[in-house]
Design a protein around this motif. Structure first.
Motif, PDB file in Angstrom:
ATOM      1  N   SER A 148      -5.955  -3.784   5.578  1.00 41.29           N
ATOM      2  CA  SER A 148      -6.013  -3.047   4.305  1.00 41.29           C
ATOM      3  C   SER A 148      -6.186  -1.554   4.521  1.00 41.29           C
ATOM      4  O   SER A 148      -6.548  -0.825   3.594  1.00 41.29           O
ATOM      5  CB  SER A 148      -7.149  -3.595   3.425  1.00 41.29           C
ATOM      6  N   ILE A 149      -5.927  -1.095   5.748  1.00 38.61           N
ATOM      7  CA  ILE A 149      -6.004   0.345   6.032  1.00 38.61           C
ATOM      8  C   ILE A 149      -4.668   0.975   5.635  1.00 38.61           C
ATOM      9  O   ILE A 149      -3.634   0.702   6.239  1.00 38.61           O
ATOM     10  CB  ILE A 149      -6.314   0.598   7.517  1.00 38.61           C
ATOM     11  N   TYR A 150      -4.708   1.788   4.590  1.00 39.25           N
ATOM     12  CA  TYR A 150      -3.495   2.353   4.003  1.00 39.25           C
ATOM     13  C   TYR A 150      -2.955   3.502   4.859  1.00 39.25           C
ATOM     14  O   TYR A 150      -3.699   4.408   5.239  1.00 39.25           O
ATOM     15  CB  TYR A 150      -3.796   2.856   2.587  1.00 39.25           C
ATOM     16  N   THR A 151      -1.669   3.449   5.159  1.00 33.70           N
ATOM     17  CA  THR A 151      -0.996   4.517   5.901  1.00 33.70           C
ATOM     18  C   THR A 151      -0.098   5.285   4.941  1.00 33.70           C
ATOM     19  O   THR A 151       0.962   4.802   4.531  1.00 33.70           O
ATOM     20  CB  THR A 151      -0.160   3.934   7.063  1.00 33.70           C
ATOM     21  N   LYS A 152      -0.524   6.487   4.546  1.00 31.85           N
ATOM     22  CA  LYS A 152       0.210   7.286   3.560  1.00 31.85           C
ATOM     23  C   LYS A 152       1.656   7.551   3.985  1.00 31.85           C
ATOM     24  O   LYS A 152       2.562   7.560   3.165  1.00 31.85           O
ATOM     25  CB  LYS A 152      -0.482   8.632   3.345  1.00 31.85           C
ATOM     26  N   ALA A 153       1.845   7.745   5.261  1.00 28.44           N
ATOM     27  CA  ALA A 153       3.161   8.166   5.759  1.00 28.44           C
ATOM     28  C   ALA A 153       4.261   7.156   5.463  1.00 28.44           C
ATOM     29  O   ALA A 153       5.425   7.524   5.273  1.00 28.44           O
ATOM     30  CB  ALA A 153       3.088   8.429   7.263  1.00 28.44           C
ATOM     31  N   PHE A 154       3.914   5.860   5.434  1.00 33.09           N
ATOM     32  CA  PHE A 154       4.933   4.840   5.184  1.00 33.09           C
ATOM     33  C   PHE A 154       5.673   5.105   3.878  1.00 33.09           C
ATOM     34  O   PHE A 154       6.901   5.031   3.807  1.00 33.09           O
ATOM     35  CB  PHE A 154       4.302   3.435   5.140  1.00 33.09           C
ATOM     36  N   ALA A 155       4.928   5.408   2.823  1.00 32.57           N
ATOM     37  CA  ALA A 155       5.540   5.641   1.516  1.00 32.57           C
ATOM     38  C   ALA A 155       6.026   7.073   1.342  1.00 32.57           C
ATOM     39  O   ALA A 155       7.073   7.315   0.733  1.00 32.57           O
ATOM     40  CB  ALA A 155       4.551   5.283   0.414  1.00 32.57           C
ATOM     41  N   GLU A 156       5.268   8.027   1.878  1.00 33.23           N
ATOM     42  CA  GLU A 156       5.532   9.426   1.560  1.00 33.23           C
ATOM     43  C   GLU A 156       6.585  10.072   2.449  1.00 33.23           C
ATOM     44  O   GLU A 156       7.066  11.158   2.138  1.00 33.23           O
ATOM     45  CB  GLU A 156       4.219  10.203   1.588  1.00 33.23           C
ATOM     46  N   ARG A 157       6.955   9.417   3.553  1.00 30.97           N
ATOM     47  CA  ARG A 157       7.994   9.977   4.420  1.00 30.97           C
ATOM     48  C   ARG A 157       9.339   9.294   4.210  1.00 30.97           C
ATOM     49  O   ARG A 157      10.141   9.200   5.124  1.00 30.97           O
ATOM     50  CB  ARG A 157       7.561   9.857   5.886  1.00 30.97           C
ATOM     51  N   LYS A 160      13.680   6.838  -0.769  1.00 30.71           N
ATOM     52  CA  LYS A 160      14.347   5.788  -1.542  1.00 30.71           C
ATOM     53  C   LYS A 160      13.516   5.344  -2.744  1.00 30.71           C
ATOM     54  O   LYS A 160      14.058   4.999  -3.799  1.00 30.71           O
ATOM     55  CB  LYS A 160      14.645   4.590  -0.638  1.00 30.71           C
ATOM     56  N   TYR A 161      12.198   5.352  -2.588  1.00 30.20           N
ATOM     57  CA  TYR A 161      11.305   4.898  -3.650  1.00 30.20           C
ATOM     58  C   TYR A 161      10.400   6.051  -4.077  1.00 30.20           C
ATOM     59  O   TYR A 161       9.756   6.673  -3.229  1.00 30.20           O
ATOM     60  CB  TYR A 161      10.449   3.724  -3.168  1.00 30.20           C
ATOM     61  N   PRO A 162      10.336   6.354  -5.378  1.00 34.52           N
ATOM     62  CA  PRO A 162       9.468   7.444  -5.830  1.00 34.52           C
ATOM     63  C   PRO A 162       8.000   7.121  -5.564  1.00 34.52           C
ATOM     64  O   PRO A 162       7.587   5.959  -5.602  1.00 34.52           O
ATOM     65  CB  PRO A 162       9.756   7.526  -7.335  1.00 34.52           C
ATOM     66  N   VAL A 163       7.228   8.148  -5.287  1.00 39.26           N
ATOM     67  CA  VAL A 163       5.796   8.004  -5.056  1.00 39.26           C
ATOM     68  C   VAL A 163       5.050   8.981  -5.957  1.00 39.26           C
ATOM     69  O   VAL A 163       5.217  10.195  -5.853  1.00 39.26           O
ATOM     70  CB  VAL A 163       5.419   8.287  -3.587  1.00 39.26           C
ATOM     71  N   LEU A 164       4.261   8.432  -6.870  1.00 40.10           N
ATOM     72  CA  LEU A 164       3.355   9.228  -7.684  1.00 40.10           C
ATOM     73  C   LEU A 164       1.928   8.906  -7.255  1.00 40.10           C
ATOM     74  O   LEU A 164       1.704   7.980  -6.478  1.00 40.10           O
ATOM     75  CB  LEU A 164       3.537   8.916  -9.173  1.00 40.10           C
ATOM     76  N   GLN A 165       0.990   9.664  -7.779  1.00 39.04           N
ATOM     77  CA  GLN A 165      -0.415   9.374  -7.556  1.00 39.04           C
ATOM     78  C   GLN A 165      -1.103   9.202  -8.911  1.00 39.04           C
ATOM     79  O   GLN A 165      -0.825   9.943  -9.848  1.00 39.04           O
ATOM     80  CB  GLN A 165      -1.104  10.521  -6.802  1.00 39.04           C
ATOM     81  N   ILE A 254      -4.855   7.063  -6.269  1.00 33.69           N
ATOM     82  CA  ILE A 254      -4.268   5.751  -6.002  1.00 33.69           C
ATOM     83  C   ILE A 254      -2.752   5.900  -5.969  1.00 33.69           C
ATOM     84  O   ILE A 254      -2.159   6.383  -6.936  1.00 33.69           O
ATOM     85  CB  ILE A 254      -4.665   4.745  -7.099  1.00 33.69           C
ATOM     86  N   PRO A 255      -2.093   5.512  -4.876  1.00 30.37           N
ATOM     87  CA  PRO A 255      -0.636   5.632  -4.829  1.00 30.37           C
ATOM     88  C   PRO A 255       0.043   4.697  -5.827  1.00 30.37           C
ATOM     89  O   PRO A 255      -0.331   3.535  -5.961  1.00 30.37           O
ATOM     90  CB  PRO A 255      -0.295   5.246  -3.385  1.00 30.37           C
ATOM     91  N   MET A 256       1.026   5.223  -6.544  1.00 36.37           N
ATOM     92  CA  MET A 256       1.827   4.440  -7.482  1.00 36.37           C
ATOM     93  C   MET A 256       3.266   4.443  -6.954  1.00 36.37           C
ATOM     94  O   MET A 256       3.973   5.438  -7.070  1.00 36.37           O
ATOM     95  CB  MET A 256       1.763   5.048  -8.887  1.00 36.37           C
ATOM     96  N   THR A 257       3.664   3.349  -6.342  1.00 33.00           N
ATOM     97  CA  THR A 257       4.993   3.287  -5.738  1.00 33.00           C
ATOM     98  C   THR A 257       5.443   1.847  -5.609  1.00 33.00           C
ATOM     99  O   THR A 257       4.620   0.931  -5.497  1.00 33.00           O
ATOM    100  CB  THR A 257       5.006   3.952  -4.348  1.00 33.00           C
ATOM    101  N   CYS A 258       6.756   1.658  -5.638  1.00 32.19           N
ATOM    102  CA  CYS A 258       7.343   0.341  -5.392  1.00 32.19           C
ATOM    103  C   CYS A 258       7.836   0.210  -3.954  1.00 32.19           C
ATOM    104  O   CYS A 258       8.625  -0.694  -3.636  1.00 32.19           O
ATOM    105  CB  CYS A 258       8.497   0.084  -6.375  1.00 32.19           C
ATOM    106  N   PHE A 259       7.405   1.109  -3.082  1.00 34.70           N
ATOM    107  CA  PHE A 259       7.763   1.000  -1.677  1.00 34.70           C
ATOM    108  C   PHE A 259       7.395  -0.392  -1.164  1.00 34.70           C
ATOM    109  O   PHE A 259       6.286  -0.870  -1.397  1.00 34.70           O
ATOM    110  CB  PHE A 259       7.026   2.064  -0.864  1.00 34.70           C
ATOM    111  N   PRO A 260       8.319  -1.074  -0.478  1.00 32.22           N
ATOM    112  CA  PRO A 260       8.083  -2.458  -0.055  1.00 32.22           C
ATOM    113  C   PRO A 260       7.201  -2.561   1.191  1.00 32.22           C
ATOM    114  O   PRO A 260       7.674  -2.843   2.298  1.00 32.22           O
ATOM    115  CB  PRO A 260       9.500  -2.979   0.205  1.00 32.22           C
ATOM    116  N   PHE A 261       5.909  -2.361   1.020  1.00 34.77           N
ATOM    117  CA  PHE A 261       4.969  -2.446   2.143  1.00 34.77           C
ATOM    118  C   PHE A 261       5.049  -3.810   2.831  1.00 34.77           C
ATOM    119  O   PHE A 261       4.791  -3.930   4.029  1.00 34.77           O
ATOM    120  CB  PHE A 261       3.538  -2.215   1.653  1.00 34.77           C
ATOM    121  N   TRP A 262       5.382  -4.846   2.059  1.00 32.51           N
ATOM    122  CA  TRP A 262       5.415  -6.207   2.604  1.00 32.51           C
ATOM    123  C   TRP A 262       6.482  -6.393   3.677  1.00 32.51           C
ATOM    124  O   TRP A 262       6.422  -7.348   4.443  1.00 32.51           O
ATOM    125  CB  TRP A 262       5.642  -7.204   1.468  1.00 32.51           C
TER     126      TRP A 262
END
Length: 389
Positions: A148-157, A160-165, A254-262
């Motif tokens: 559950s350690i969140y890596t910001k770079a996965f979504a923010e770099r 393809k998927y918008p990232v809001l906070q 809190i990151p708001m994104t549909c980035f597919p972390f899974w």
């Protein structure tokens, strides 16, 4: 350190945030894991009241004993309207972080197969037969790991998927005068100046003169601390309050994104919580989604021939969230209009059911059709076309 000194566990949780604590607590409740060794690792000792969680619920849950306050009424407002909303059959519930931590850790202490260590994770390495975990102090191995350690770079770099906070600063204040309605929570008050963003006040009143007042934005960039605080002061002044005591403060993003972390899940490693995309992308609500996912996961872990990569199932609600985030990312100023149209024209019970991802297709369209048509139609074509490229 040689291999004989490396302690092995059946399950290791790297990070002991909300999702980890819920999962381990429910593993204990199930009675199905008494023969399994469980280790939680976190650099935070979980001894501070560092956050507030809220969620709506029809019936009592396993968390009922740690709910600090319940509301049956809610206020939604913008610069033109004020709506007093009846929540029944739902209640809106507040849990203080510290009480939640004490509750679950007290249960953990009764079970010798559960261990919590206050250590910072530095390394995770999946091998064919096990997972290796390093901390600043020790080395461990496990059969399955939940991260559950969140890596910001996965979504923010990625683009393809918008990232809001969903970013906010809140003060728990005590005023001399009784200005709050302790029976009514303020969901969203968009009467504050929008300044080209989606900005609102969120108020959790405990009594007539005590409340958590949060200035909240759904936007891409965070603000200087002073701007959040200035807006809270201005908001209180609208009620004639110039003198007040600040009891506690909280701040978060809190990151708001549909980035597919899974997609980063593997046979033996599962990303959970915010790190696994468990936060509801369109609202930032975390507690309810984590509660649902943790129940599903505890049941999933009882399968034979376990492969954690098979846990995640994508639904149509992920696509709905993607549409809204696409609109707010490109036209952040439309937030007030979109949410106002939902609450002004919509059935609140149906909205809650939709946000809980329990509606059928007909009900989905009833909710979506309450929103401004053109932005969603435009987003639909843009998202569909882009994802086909």
């Amino acid at each position: 350190m040689n291999s004989s000194q490396i302690k092995h566990f059946d399950y290791i949780f790297t990070g002991s945030g909300l999702a980890s604590l819920m999962i381990v607590y429910k593993m204990i409740l199930s009675g199905k894991f008494t023969d399994k060794s469980i280790l939680l690792l976190d650099q935070d000792a979980k001894q501070k009241n560092d956050r507030t969680w809220c969620f709506w619920e029809k019936e009592d849950s396993v968390w009922n004993s740690v709910i600090a306050k319940k509301w049956d009424l809610a206020l939604f407002a913008n610069e033109k309207i004020k709506l007093d909303l009846e929540l029944k059959p739902y209640t809106y519930n507040k849990i203080n972080g510290l009480y939640f931590y004490k509750f679950v850790f007290e249960e953990f202490s009764k079970h010798t197969n559960v261990t919590f260590l206050n250590e910072k994770v530095t390394d995770i390495n999946e091998l064919e037969t096990h997972v290796f975990v390093g901390t600043e102090e020790n080395r461990y191995t496990c059969n399955y790991l939940f991260n559950s350690i969140y890596t910001k770079a996965f979504a923010e770099r990625q683009t393809k998927y918008p990232v809001l906070q969903q970013h906010f600063l809140g003060w728990f204040v005590k005023t001399e005068k009784e200005i709050f309605n302790s029976e009514e929570v303020t969901f969203m008050d968009f009467s504050v100046e929008q300044k080209g963003n989606t900005r609102f006040m969120y108020v959790l009143p405990i009594s007539g003169n005590e409340a958590l007042v949060e200035y909240t934005l759904f936007s891409e960039k965070l603000l200087p601390k002073e701007e959040y605080e200035s807006e809270i002061k201005s908001y209180l002044q609208k009620f004639g309050v110039n003198q007040f005591e600040i009891i506690e403060k909280e701040q978060g993003s809190i990151p708001m994104t549909c980035f597919p972390f899974w997609e980063k899940n593997t046979k033996r490693v599962l990303n959970i919580g915010t790190a696994g995309g468990w936060t509801k992308a369109s609202t930032g609500y975390t507690f309810k989604n984590s509660d649902k996912k943790s129940t599903q996961l505890v049941e999933f872990l009882q399968n034979e021939n376990l492969n954690l990569k098979n846990f995640h199932k994508k639904s149509r609600f992920w696509f709905y969230d993607l549409l809204l985030l696409d609109i707010l990312y490109r036209h952040n100023e439309l937030g007030s209009t979109i949410f106002s149209s939902l609450f002004k024209k919509g059935n609140l019970i149906l909205i809650f059911k939709f946000l809980d991802e329990q509606t059928n297709l007909i009900e989905d369209f009833k909710v979506i059709l309450k929103c401004p048509k053109l932005p969603f139609i435009t987003a639909l074509f843009r998202v569909f076309f882009y994802r086909q490229k």
